[in-house]
Design an enzyme around this catalytic site. Structure first.
Site, short mmCIF file in Angstrom:
data_model
loop_
_atom_site.label_atom_id
_atom_site.label_comp_id
_atom_site.label_asym_id
_atom_site.label_seq_id
_atom_site.Cartn_x
_atom_site.Cartn_y
_atom_site.Cartn_z
N VAL B 77 0.85 -1.18 0.00
CA VAL B 77 0.00 0.00 0.00
C VAL B 77 0.89 1.24 0.00
CG1 VAL B 77 -1.79 1.20 1.33
CG2 VAL B 77 -1.73 -1.29 1.32
N CYS B 78 0.63 2.16 -0.90
CA CYS B 78 1.44 3.38 -0.99
C CYS B 78 1.29 4.22 0.28
CB CYS B 78 1.01 4.21 -2.20
SG CYS B 78 1.75 5.86 -2.21
N VAL B 79 2.41 4.57 0.88
CA VAL B 79 2.38 5.24 2.18
C VAL B 79 1.75 6.63 2.13
CG1 VAL B 79 4.80 6.05 1.97
CG2 VAL B 79 3.75 5.90 4.21
#
Lengths: 101, 130
Positions: B77-79
């Protein structure tokens, strides 16, 4: 090896199908899925864009047509129906995959 | 064939998360390797374990978790997208002083470099979204 382009929006909502037909590379495979499958139906204003496109091969995801109540006999001649396994095969058979979002 | 999958759309929005799942499953069933599934933009919303759809509806989040458990998938998941949308794991809760976490099992929060690496390491990058 050619390229695969995916179109997931209806041609009556966005112009992505028209754009992909115009800008896709020689010998391109164009897969219509999700609302994009509306582009694969006969008797619409976009039908001639597909039948008139030279050197492009068109595919549509069968389950997305079925989910929208579009029977196979309403699909434009020459558009090949695929399932998800067929989608995977198209990804493998083409050099690059470009989602035309 | 080695595949990287990118999901840009949230669950229950249009259909991209479903398409991505069915494509990933079909690829695994055919014996292909899925190097990573990267959730970006609203796609990060596929990773909250607090999701509670009606019982007769598909559970998009749990479905990803189960597929990852079966095939040891790397769900990233993109931070930056996660922080904006309130997707929190232990590390992010600590760093940002949050009182809870909500990330579902088998998902992990990391940076955009993971997408670039997946694109480089894989034979094909397949993108699903709006």
């Amino acid at each position: 090896m050619a390229d695969l382009y995916t179109v997931n929006k209806s041609p009556f909502e966005k112009n992505s199908l028209e754009a992909v037909i115009r800008f896709s590379t020689e010998g391109a495979a164009i897969l219509m899925l999700e609302d994009g499958v509306y582009g694969a139906t006969k008797g619409t204003v976009v039908e001639s864009m597909i039948t008139g496109a030279e050197n492009k091969k068109f595919y549509a995801l069968g389950s997305d047509l079925k989910a929208r109540g579009i029977a196979e006999d309403r699909v434009i001649d020459g558009v090949e129906l695929v399932d998800y396994a067929g989608f995977v095969d198209l990804v493998e058979a083409n050099e690059k995959v470009q989602a035309w979002l | 064939m080695k595949l990287a999958i990118q999901v840009n759309e949230g669950p229950y929005q249009h259909q991209a998360s479903d398409s991505a799942y069915h494509f990933t499953k079909a690829a695994l069933e055919k014996g292909h390797e899925v190097f990573r599934v990267f959730f970006y933009h609203d796609g990060v919303l596929n990773s909250t374990r607090l999701t509670t759809p009606p019982q007769d509806d598909r559970h998009i989040v749990n479905r990803w978790t189960e597929l990852a458990e079966q095939h040891d998938l790397d769900l990233v998941v993109c931070v930056a997208a996660a922080q904006r949308r309130g997707i929190v794991d232990d590390g992010e809760a600590e760093r940002n002083g949050k009182d809870a976490t909500n990330i579902a099992p088998k998902f992990r929060i990391s940076g955009l470099g993971q997408l670039v690496e997946a694109a480089i390491q894989s034979d094909r990058l397949v993108v699903f979204g709006d």
